[in-house]
Write a protein that holds these residues in place. Structure first.
Motif, mmCIF file in Angstrom:
data_model
loop_
_atom_site.group_PDB
_atom_site.id
_atom_site.type_symbol
_atom_site.label_atom_id
_atom_site.label_comp_id
_atom_site.label_asym_id
_atom_site.label_seq_id
_atom_site.Cartn_x
_atom_site.Cartn_y
_atom_site.Cartn_z
ATOM 1 N N GLU A 47 0.832 -1.196 0.000
ATOM 2 C CA GLU A 47 0.000 0.000 0.000
ATOM 3 C C GLU A 47 0.872 1.252 0.000
ATOM 4 N N HIS A 48 0.406 2.280 -0.676
ATOM 5 C CA HIS A 48 1.029 3.607 -0.748
ATOM 6 C C HIS A 48 2.395 3.605 -1.437
ATOM 7 N N THR A 52 1.911 6.386 -3.684
ATOM 8 C CA THR A 52 1.416 7.654 -3.138
ATOM 9 C C THR A 52 2.498 8.705 -3.033
ATOM 10 N N SER A 61 -0.685 0.760 -3.969
ATOM 11 C CA SER A 61 -1.757 1.751 -4.051
ATOM 12 C C SER A 61 -1.185 3.143 -4.204
ATOM 13 N N VAL A 77 -2.788 7.516 -3.971
ATOM 14 C CA VAL A 77 -3.905 8.433 -3.739
ATOM 15 C C VAL A 77 -4.055 9.336 -4.956
ATOM 16 N N ASN A 116 -7.891 6.209 -2.291
ATOM 17 C CA ASN A 116 -6.723 5.338 -2.212
ATOM 18 C C ASN A 116 -7.021 4.163 -3.126
ATOM 19 N N LYS A 147 -10.288 1.852 -2.059
ATOM 20 C CA LYS A 147 -10.368 1.449 -0.660
ATOM 21 C C LYS A 147 -11.753 1.738 -0.107
ATOM 22 N N PRO A 181 -11.295 3.554 4.660
ATOM 23 C CA PRO A 181 -10.107 4.365 4.962
ATOM 24 C C PRO A 181 -9.884 4.459 6.466
ATOM 25 N N GLU A 218 -6.385 8.724 6.763
ATOM 26 C CA GLU A 218 -6.761 8.940 5.363
ATOM 27 C C GLU A 218 -8.127 9.607 5.228
ATOM 28 N N THR A 261 -9.437 11.403 1.920
ATOM 29 C CA THR A 261 -9.841 10.424 0.910
ATOM 30 C C THR A 261 -11.260 9.945 1.197
#
Length: 402
Positions: free
Chosen positions: A119-120, A123, A203, A205, A225, A243, A246, A250, A254
């Motif tokens: 994840e991220h 981002t 992932s 954003v 996300n 997602k 969140p 987040e 988000t």
């Protein structure tokens, strides 16, 4: 014969008069122009990103052995990321390519393999080509402040379009959304095609992202996300994973996606479902993946702060599902809870047979990180990664046609 001399004298007199009248203003104007030029030059230097740094220790503590060269694998990449890895799309691609190269050399990237990034992982492309001060900043807040100072007008426009609770964060991601979408697709499309694998791109954003004509596009709506799946030829799947649950950090910028928007993807190894981090703790998403016929479930994850894995579990931050007894909170460590309430246990409520959770580790500003890859096969789940570094973990998969 005197006319030219008279005209010349008149011109000289007028010139001298004008100069005399402007004596007090000319130095001020010259100084102001010089100051503007100097400030413009300094601002230009401030906005100039540093030269990319490529390489560095991968902190690769463990790598799973591969099977037969024609056996596809479900591969969880737990990379060790540094702030400098996000200086450009090229530096990020180079960093991740190093891990995939090790996975290939270990025999894990056979045709049909599915690779899961954390994840991220995309981002922080928000910082690509930011001022040098963003990379030396001690906190993400300071890093983003330098990014704002280098782009005041685009930020102001994005700020006015952002109505989220955390308006500053929303504006930064909205300001950089188009570039981030382009860079993210470039990095993960290249990697998927280079190794001929199905790649779950962790992932990122983005504002209201969509895939149009094979391109990931940032829109003008809410931030999500999201995760994208890239095919072995480098093409991006038209469906995106948003997602559903969140976490509080987040939720200020988000949006939560409806659970019925979760897609299931065709891959050479079977039907693939993707759950982004906290989503994997909730039964509603597994119901959606079961209805979609998922055979494999991938979970890109990011756990903070550092050294939390062996600490007492703090409970759900995204709302308690009905099937979890809140009185059990004091009986678990964070790591125990990941095994008891996330993919390590919940995959069994679906018809899926294989699953992998990939965590991101490293030193990104003041974020901290923890976690270790989790693998699930049949009715067995285990921690397959390392808590003190990067890991590459894998499960053999049956080859089949989608």
């Amino acid at each position: 014969m005197f006319a030219p001399r008279i005209c010349a004298l008149i011109w000289r007199r007028r010139t001298v008069t004008f100069a005399a009248e402007g004596d007090t203003d000319m130095p001020k104007l010259a100084f102001a122009l010089f100051a503007l030029i100097l400030l413009g030059g300094l601002w230009g230097l401030y906005r100039t990103p540093p030269a990319p740094t490529i390489g560095g220790d991968l902190h690769l503590a463990a790598i799973a052995p591969g099977g037969a060269t024609d056996t596809p694998h479900l591969v969880a990449i737990q990379p060790w990321m540094r702030t400098g890895d996000y200086r450009s799309a090229a530096t990020l691609e180079h960093r991740l390519n190093a891990y995939l190269s090790h996975a290939r050399d270990a025999g894990l990237l056979s045709p049909g393999s599915v690779v899961v990034m954390p994840e991220h992982i995309g981002t922080w492309l928000v910082a690509a080509d930011a001022p040098a001060a963003s990379y030396s900043a001690g906190t993400t807040t300071d890093a983003m402040t330098h990014l704002i100072l280098a782009n005041p007008l685009p930020f102001a426009a994005a700020f006015l379009r952002s109505g989220e609770e955390d308006q500053m964060a929303a504006a930064v991601f909205r300001m950089r959304g188009a570039r981030m979408a382009r860079d993210y697709q470039r990095v993960f499309a290249h990697l998927a095609a280079r190794y001929a694998v199905t790649l779950v791109g962790g992932s990122i954003v983005l504002p209201d992202p969509q895939v149009r004509d094979g391109r990931l596009i940032a829109g003008r709506g809410p931030l999500y996300n999201v995760s994208a799946v890239f095919q072995a030829d480098g093409s991006i799947d038209r469906d995106l994973v948003r997602k559903v649950h969140p976490i509080p950090d987040e939720a200020g910028f988000t949006a939560a996606a409806p659970v019925d928007t979760l897609p299931v993807f065709n891959t050479p190894a079977g039907r693939l479902g993707v759950l982004i981090c906290a989503d994997s703790w909730h039964p509603d998403v597994y119901t959606a993946l079961r209805e979609g016929g998922a055979d494999i479930i991938a979970v890109p994850a990011f756990l903070q702060p550092s050294d939390v894995w062996d600490q007492p579990w703090g409970g759900y931050t995204t709302g308690w599902p009905d099937d979890v007894d809140q009185s059990l909170i004091a009986r678990h460590t964070e790591g125990d809870a990941w095994m008891s309430y996330s993919l390590g246990h919940r995959l069994f409520s679906t018809d899926a047979r294989w699953g992998a959770t990939a965590f991101m580790r490293g030193e990104l500003w003041d974020l901290g990180s923890d976690g270790a890859n989790i693998l699930v096969a049949g009715d067995t789940a285990w921690v397959a990664g390392q808590l003190d570094g990067a890991s590459i973990s894998a499960l053999p998969l049956p080859a089949s046609s989608p």
